[in-house]
Design an enzyme around this catalytic site. Structure first.
Site, short mmCIF file in Angstrom:
data_model
loop_
_atom_site.label_atom_id
_atom_site.label_comp_id
_atom_site.label_asym_id
_atom_site.label_seq_id
_atom_site.Cartn_x
_atom_site.Cartn_y
_atom_site.Cartn_z
N GLY D 148 -4.93 5.67 -1.90
CA GLY D 148 -5.19 6.68 -3.50
C GLY D 148 -5.23 7.97 -2.94
O GLY D 148 -5.20 8.31 -1.92
N CYS D 149 -4.91 8.97 -4.05
CA CYS D 149 -4.90 10.36 -3.89
C CYS D 149 -6.37 10.84 -3.39
O CYS D 149 -6.28 11.64 -2.24
CB CYS D 149 -4.29 11.16 -4.97
N PHE D 150 -7.55 10.52 -3.80
CA PHE D 150 -8.53 10.92 -3.49
C PHE D 150 -8.90 10.36 -2.08
O PHE D 150 -9.57 11.17 -1.24
CB PHE D 150 -9.87 10.46 -4.50
N GLY D 319 -1.06 12.80 -0.88
CA GLY D 319 -1.77 11.98 -1.57
C GLY D 319 -1.12 10.83 -2.12
O GLY D 319 -1.54 9.79 -3.02
#
Lengths: 342, 342, 342, 342
Positions: D148-150, D319
């Site tokens: 995921g991006c985070f 990300g």
């Protein structure tokens, strides 16, 4: 009518002061001054004032402000220092928006501002102008040290909980703040160029921002705690005005969110500019921009026994000019919110 | 490998040149210089280059560039003027991104730039580097005067139609342009402060922008028309990069939109960076940002017999650095788009 | 106190109406309604109102507004059409912010809005609510058709010059407008997604925007001219509120800029919300945002005998809610600017 | 040439995949599909591709992708779940950008995504595609669960320090993240309307964002720690792309910043996309936007024995799409950075 002068009228905070005070029903603006080479119209500096507030603005001179009973100082720290002394000697009231008279301890001032304080004696006469906690002192003072933009939103968020015996002081309180670009002042530097700020965010002055000491001092004074373990990281983000503070408070006793919210509601029952929300989610700077309000939201993370507080203010209003006028209203026994946007 | 130097590497255009040329398969960057006090790493100026392009950047000195065969000049007009002369004398090739060698007529230069031109003789040797109209001349030249950011998008939009006998030259051609803030350069001035530019738009230099003469000259040269009745109003808007031009052309003979589009498609058949759209609506700077492309859309208003053209370019790429590299590719017989983003 | 209802309180224009009318000293908000499924607090829709304006907002029902004497309609065209009829039958006054009653000619309405008009008879009773030109009619009317956002700033810019015998009507008047995203309404569509709008600008509805007919009609009515040759190209740009119009007017007789400026100053001498500037440069939407003002700047291009006018308004205030309240003030004989931000 | 298909080509991540893979020297795009009603050109969806990437995009059908050996899935979680199974059965390689195969424990998936997992058996075959920590596993896998991006920016910031015996695990690790609006997808909802996002910032999903479990799982797996006391508060801010993470790590043993930096430099010595900076100040999303890089800055606060880490990635590239291609490069034994922007 209160006759006022604004020193530093050409900055962003000065602009807000001029606007608010011009429309204030109990105020007459007597003079505007600024660090400029020659007299001009304030509406030439701020075309939004054209045909509405066409007052002249002059280079500072003591003579110009002699008929004012109240002076607003929106100038850099260090510059305020001497002017405040002069104005108090002339029996004027002063609301100083700089940091020069905010700290109780002259050593703190000299350490954090890297400058000798010439009038440490006056420090004890200055009242830290956070109305929600100091109404009575403000009322009786001739010198208000108007709080900084970060401390305003942070103190309003932290103070109601600090004196309750539920905060774990040996763990870290973390304050992650996001400020708009107007906090850096109305000036031309590469770092404030639109191309550098737009679509960006970054941290600066990590745990070395001068507002830390102001926050610690007020918490210690008002809660009688000894505060260490504070981390403050400000970020500059791509919006014009507003500050959002995300604050992580370790709890020693697990108290229900309802109970905690009650502390806040009770404390701010008389404070029309502070609004308490059911959750820390969705507190947004957009909702306080262009007003004198502070929005505060509260959430609890049970797994880590943490209280998460988010607070938002407009840095130029509740964080500066608006709060200054709120202080004036209190000093003069007027309705606290007179002339201010709710 | 072509050994190149970039003079003025610390501006926004300089930054784009460094990035493109570093990754260009046929180029070796020999030196970077800028108006700085002492040598530094270009990655200290632009942290985005850190660990990727860690070249040193030096104050300009003739010695530093002596091994380069091609010089990119990304410095203000007036500064380029002498440097170009030196480099040509040293038998180097030059791509000058300033305005110093763009105009054919020295009088025009002196009128619009308010500065004496020291080397009017060189003007005739310079080729105006708009590849879509001057490929052959560029190939054979040692001095390319890289077009301005506004003229690039405007000329690509206007030139295909101008020599057709359908434009009414005794009526006004109106060019309403919107540019992002990077066009004003990487510098700190109040007017470029985020708080002044964000959420704003305004016109400036109404019919007195120095790019007008460049536009007129090229249209007259390439279409053999005598052009008067041109109005050019640039606006600065709240985006970082890109220029959108909305151009209102009066038609003398009503020609179908299909026919007109054909002129454009035909003219740009070999030009991979120019794309023609069915309508002037929805041409957007976002679609060309960070590329070397020019998007052109065409609409007709039958009631007023007007052709409405909207064109968009990235001012730092097709309007500056990207076009400069496109010119280099042509000069060296490389694929015109080598190293450039489509 | 004037008892009012706002229909359509949950849109951006509705929000501004609620805010202004809540603080208006002569108004009592009687009810708020909107196209919602069930009753809610308006402060749940707009958290900025929390603790300040906590009125309930209901799905529309005729009963809810029965005690109001004045109705503000901030609903889409077509929806207003029937409601206006009902309210007039019930002897209420109406300020309609939709387009349903703005046009004199029912054929124009049906052509531009692609919808049958059910009550053409009422059209003649409606007054086009542009206070600077229709104060007397507004005062005596029960139905105000509040002008569109584009027409407001464009008409204020054009009307003073149109009836002067100096505009060349057989040449094109070109209006190049730039609007912020709030003009498209408070709704979720891909085209309004932040990622599509930010750092962008593009033209839309080229010469087919429904506001054109409103502009033409008012110019013809107020100047007794027959107007053709108008080109109107709106652009959507990356700011939240405000419209900037750049208008190119061909002059038949060359008149000095001073003389032209006099027409404007004279015409707007009594109009505190319209400000005339010495130049069309630097008229900025930032200077009128969050106010009810219209800024107008004038420049002349001698070579093309053109007058270049730039005007700016806040589309949600002078272009909608603010102007509606200005109209209300006039209808009720109050100070025209009461409750409005200068 | 690797023949690939992209499922979900019309989202923001899909768009980046199309762009990168089209220009990738070892890839041939075989088909594009999306949740659309009928076939179209991808350049009609994204005008920036016009004349450059004019591939057709079809509603998904198994037949369309039958000739591809590698499938990129850029579709919502839940949708990927079944498609991955099909493609693996058809002996294709899969890079899944959804969350469906990221978690080791099916119970975690069902708890955080509130959805039954149909193929828990496949979970163990999936490799979590964080190249800087899993190169070898990625190389040998047919199913990559792209992070995921985070988690990408957070894990790259935290992992090098976690297995060192200097982090105090009984104190809270706090992650305060700021993401741009593109993280919420290419879609029209009121919350993403420009007027709601611009000039704003707010927290959401406080400690209930589904990416938390992904972060915890990877830290525990790669550092063999049992991690509790993690607080994760994401904020949505007014920029288009990028994530900035400010991470507060409590240290048990005070180690010098130099020593800590060494861990990072050593760990990322072979990782060209991760750059370590001397301070956490001034790490900026602008410097990584439009690249596949992760910038990491480190600061120490001695008074609270805290390590403050700031990391930045482009949420759509490192990300999402960029990292997916990086994974592809590794799977196929290509240079890890081929086709990616440094």
């Amino acid at each position: 009518m209160i006759k006022v002068s604004i020193i530093g009228a050409t900055g962003y905070t000065g602009r807000e002061l001029v606007r608010i005070l011009h429309f204030h029903p109990e105020v007459k603006i007597d003079s505007l001054t600024a660090k400029i080479d020659e007299e001009c119209l304030i509406s030439d500096v701020f075309p939004s004032f054209k045909g509405v507030i066409d007052f002249k603005c002059s280079p500072f001179d003591k003579e110009i402000v002699k008929n004012s009973e109240l002076i607003f100082l929106a100038v850099p720290h260090g510059v305020s220092m001497k002017l405040v002394k002069q104005f108090l000697d002339d029996k004027k009231k002063v609301i100083d928006l700089s940091a020069d008279y905010r700290l109780n301890d002259v050593n703190d001032y000299e350490k954090w501002y890297n400058m000798k304080h010439l009038y440490p004696d006056i420090l004890k006469d200055a009242v830290y102008g956070l109305p929600e906690f100091k109404r009575q002192e403000i009322k009786n003072s001739n010198l208000i040290a108007n709080p900084g933009c970060f401390p305003t939103g942070i103190l309003l968020a932290l103070l109601p909980i600090m004196s309750q015996d539920i905060v774990s002081l040996n763990k870290r309180i973390i304050i992650d703040s996001k400020t708009g670009a107007s906090g850096a002042g109305r000036r031309g530097t590469l770092g404030l160029n639109f191309c550098e700020v737009d679509n960006n965010i970054k941290a600066y002055k990590i745990n070395r921002h001068q507002h830390i000491i102001e926050i610690i001092q007020q918490i210690e004074e008002l809660s009688s705690l000894y505060l260490k373990n504070l981390i403050f990281v400000p970020h500059i983000a791509s919006f014009e005005r507003g500050i959002l503070n995300t604050i992580y408070v370790p709890l020693s006793n697990m108290v229900s969110l309802d109970k905690i919210r009650e502390y806040y509601l009770k404390h701010y029952a008389r404070s029309e500019f502070v609004k308490i929300f059911d959750s820390a989610e969705n507190i947004a700077i957009k909702d306080v921009a262009n007003t004198n309000k502070c929005h505060i939201g509260l959430s609890i993370d049970e797994e880590t026994s943490s209280l998460i507080i988010v607070s938002a203010v407009d840095n130029l209003l509740k964080g500066a000019a608006g709060q200054a006028v709120q202080n004036m209203n209190i000093m003069y026994g007027l309705d606290e919110g007179l002339g201010l946007v709710r």
